[in-house]
Design a protein around this motif. Structure first.
Motif, PDB file in Angstrom:
ATOM      1  N   SER A   1      50.218  43.253  46.866  1.00  0.00           N
ATOM      2  CA  SER A   1      49.886  41.882  47.275  1.00  0.00           C
ATOM      3  C   SER A   1      48.442  41.768  47.759  1.00  0.00           C
ATOM      4  O   SER A   1      47.914  40.655  47.871  1.00  0.00           O
ATOM      5  CB  SER A   1      50.833  41.423  48.387  1.00  0.00           C
ATOM      6  OG  SER A   1      50.597  42.146  49.584  1.00  0.00           O
TER       7      SER A   1
ATOM      8  N   TYR B   1      44.971  42.010  46.837  1.00  0.00           N
ATOM      9  CA  TYR B   1      44.117  42.130  45.659  1.00  0.00           C
ATOM     10  C   TYR B   1      42.773  42.747  46.015  1.00  0.00           C
ATOM     11  O   TYR B   1      42.100  43.320  45.161  1.00  0.00           O
ATOM     12  CB  TYR B   1      43.917  40.763  45.005  1.00  0.00           C
ATOM     13  CG  TYR B   1      42.796  39.937  45.592  1.00  0.00           C
ATOM     14  CD1 TYR B   1      42.948  39.280  46.812  1.00  0.00           C
ATOM     15  CD2 TYR B   1      41.574  39.836  44.941  1.00  0.00           C
ATOM     16  CE1 TYR B   1      41.917  38.545  47.349  1.00  0.00           C
ATOM     17  CE2 TYR B   1      40.539  39.091  45.472  1.00  0.00           C
ATOM     18  CZ  TYR B   1      40.708  38.444  46.667  1.00  0.00           C
ATOM     19  OH  TYR B   1      39.687  37.730  47.213  1.00  0.00           O
ATOM     20  N   TYR B   2      42.405  42.640  47.264  1.00  0.00           N
ATOM     21  CA  TYR B   2      41.131  43.187  47.736  1.00  0.00           C
ATOM     22  C   TYR B   2      41.427  44.090  48.922  1.00  0.00           C
ATOM     23  O   TYR B   2      42.197  43.716  49.827  1.00  0.00           O
ATOM     24  CB  TYR B   2      40.219  42.046  48.182  1.00  0.00           C
ATOM     25  CG  TYR B   2      38.997  42.476  48.972  1.00  0.00           C
ATOM     26  CD1 TYR B   2      39.073  42.691  50.354  1.00  0.00           C
ATOM     27  CD2 TYR B   2      37.772  42.654  48.346  1.00  0.00           C
ATOM     28  CE1 TYR B   2      37.955  43.072  51.081  1.00  0.00           C
ATOM     29  CE2 TYR B   2      36.646  43.036  49.071  1.00  0.00           C
ATOM     30  CZ  TYR B   2      36.746  43.242  50.432  1.00  0.00           C
ATOM     31  OH  TYR B   2      35.634  43.622  51.151  1.00  0.00           O
TER      32      TYR B   2
ATOM     33  N   PHE C   1      39.119  46.362  44.240  1.00  0.00           N
ATOM     34  CA  PHE C   1      40.036  45.320  43.819  1.00  0.00           C
ATOM     35  C   PHE C   1      41.186  45.948  43.038  1.00  0.00           C
ATOM     36  O   PHE C   1      41.159  47.127  42.681  1.00  0.00           O
ATOM     37  CB  PHE C   1      39.305  44.293  42.956  1.00  0.00           C
ATOM     38  CG  PHE C   1      38.320  43.466  43.731  1.00  0.00           C
ATOM     39  CD1 PHE C   1      37.026  43.916  43.949  1.00  0.00           C
ATOM     40  CD2 PHE C   1      38.681  42.240  44.248  1.00  0.00           C
ATOM     41  CE1 PHE C   1      36.115  43.154  44.668  1.00  0.00           C
ATOM     42  CE2 PHE C   1      37.779  41.468  44.964  1.00  0.00           C
ATOM     43  CZ  PHE C   1      36.498  41.926  45.171  1.00  0.00           C
TER      44      PHE C   1
ATOM     45  N   ARG D   1      43.176  41.775  51.793  1.00  0.00           N
ATOM     46  CA  ARG D   1      43.268  40.319  51.608  1.00  0.00           C
ATOM     47  C   ARG D   1      44.174  39.996  50.433  1.00  0.00           C
ATOM     48  O   ARG D   1      44.164  40.700  49.423  1.00  0.00           O
ATOM     49  CB  ARG D   1      41.875  39.729  51.369  1.00  0.00           C
ATOM     50  CG  ARG D   1      40.899  39.990  52.489  1.00  0.00           C
ATOM     51  CD  ARG D   1      39.506  39.544  52.146  1.00  0.00           C
ATOM     52  NE  ARG D   1      38.540  40.076  53.097  1.00  0.00           N
ATOM     53  CZ  ARG D   1      37.216  40.002  52.929  1.00  0.00           C
ATOM     54  NH1 ARG D   1      36.717  39.399  51.872  1.00  0.00           N
ATOM     55  NH2 ARG D   1      36.423  40.518  53.847  1.00  0.00           N
ATOM     56  N   THR D   2      44.913  38.901  50.598  1.00  0.00           N
ATOM     57  CA  THR D   2      45.734  38.420  49.508  1.00  0.00           C
ATOM     58  C   THR D   2      45.026  37.261  48.799  1.00  0.00           C
ATOM     59  O   THR D   2      44.041  36.716  49.285  1.00  0.00           O
ATOM     60  CB  THR D   2      47.087  37.931  50.017  1.00  0.00           C
ATOM     61  OG1 THR D   2      46.883  36.764  50.830  1.00  0.00           O
ATOM     62  CG2 THR D   2      47.783  38.997  50.864  1.00  0.00           C
ATOM     63  N   ARG D   3      45.556  36.880  47.655  1.00  0.00           N
ATOM     64  CA  ARG D   3      44.939  35.804  46.885  1.00  0.00           C
ATOM     65  C   ARG D   3      45.086  34.447  47.562  1.00  0.00           C
ATOM     66  O   ARG D   3      44.352  33.505  47.231  1.00  0.00           O
ATOM     67  CB  ARG D   3      45.518  35.759  45.476  1.00  0.00           C
ATOM     68  CG  ARG D   3      45.152  36.991  44.657  1.00  0.00           C
ATOM     69  CD  ARG D   3      45.621  36.893  43.223  1.00  0.00           C
ATOM     70  NE  ARG D   3      45.352  38.098  42.474  1.00  0.00           N
ATOM     71  CZ  ARG D   3      44.192  38.403  41.917  1.00  0.00           C
ATOM     72  NH1 ARG D   3      43.178  37.564  42.032  1.00  0.00           N
ATOM     73  NH2 ARG D   3      44.048  39.535  41.246  1.00  0.00           N
ATOM     74  N   ASN D   4      46.026  34.325  48.494  1.00  0.00           N
ATOM     75  CA  ASN D   4      46.139  33.061  49.238  1.00  0.00           C
ATOM     76  C   ASN D   4      45.434  33.149  50.578  1.00  0.00           C
ATOM     77  O   ASN D   4      45.785  32.452  51.520  1.00  0.00           O
ATOM     78  CB  ASN D   4      47.601  32.656  49.407  1.00  0.00           C
ATOM     79  CG  ASN D   4      48.394  33.669  50.197  1.00  0.00           C
ATOM     80  OD1 ASN D   4      47.872  34.712  50.586  1.00  0.00           O
ATOM     81  ND2 ASN D   4      49.643  33.369  50.454  1.00  0.00           N
TER      82      ASN D   4
END
Length: 116
Positions: A30, A32-33, A52, A98-101
């Motif tokens: 979850s 992505y970074y 990433f 960090r997540t995409r949201n």
């Protein structure tokens, strides 16, 4: 809920090496970074290296050629291999994910001291 726990810091002589590890509880997929940051006394927290999910990486100029960031989705870890350490690498090192949201997670930090 994602939690990040760093380990592997310590005292090392100039020219030595250390391997930092960031253990992710929850799903690393979850995130992505993921990045490693460091903060020396009286200074800002700065990016050291990032990775990433596609494997692309980025490094601060000060550590290029000496540090390597990797992520192991099977082990839920992100590692930072640090070679040829210098006194100016001394800092508290933090893991970030960090997540995409836009959820943003930080570990508690691990101290790295480079001194003879």
């Amino acid at each position: 809920q994602v939690q990040l726990v760093e380990s592997g810091g310590g005292l090392v002589q100039p020219g030595g090496s250390l391997r930092l590890s960031c253990a992710v509880s929850g799903s690393i997929v979850s995130l992505y970074y993921m990045g490693w940051y460091r903060q020396a006394p009286g200074k800002s927290r700065d990016l050291v290296a990032s990775i990433f999910t596609d494997g692309s990486t980025n490094y601060a100029d000060a550590v290029k050629g000496r540090f390597t960031i990797t992520r192991d989705n099977a082990e839920n870890t992100v590692n930072l291999q640090m070679l040829s350490l210098k006194p100016e690498d001394t800092a508290v090192y933090y893991c970030n994910g960090r997540t995409r949201n836009f959820a943003d997670y930080w570990g508690q930090g691990t101290q790295v001291t480079v001194s003879s």
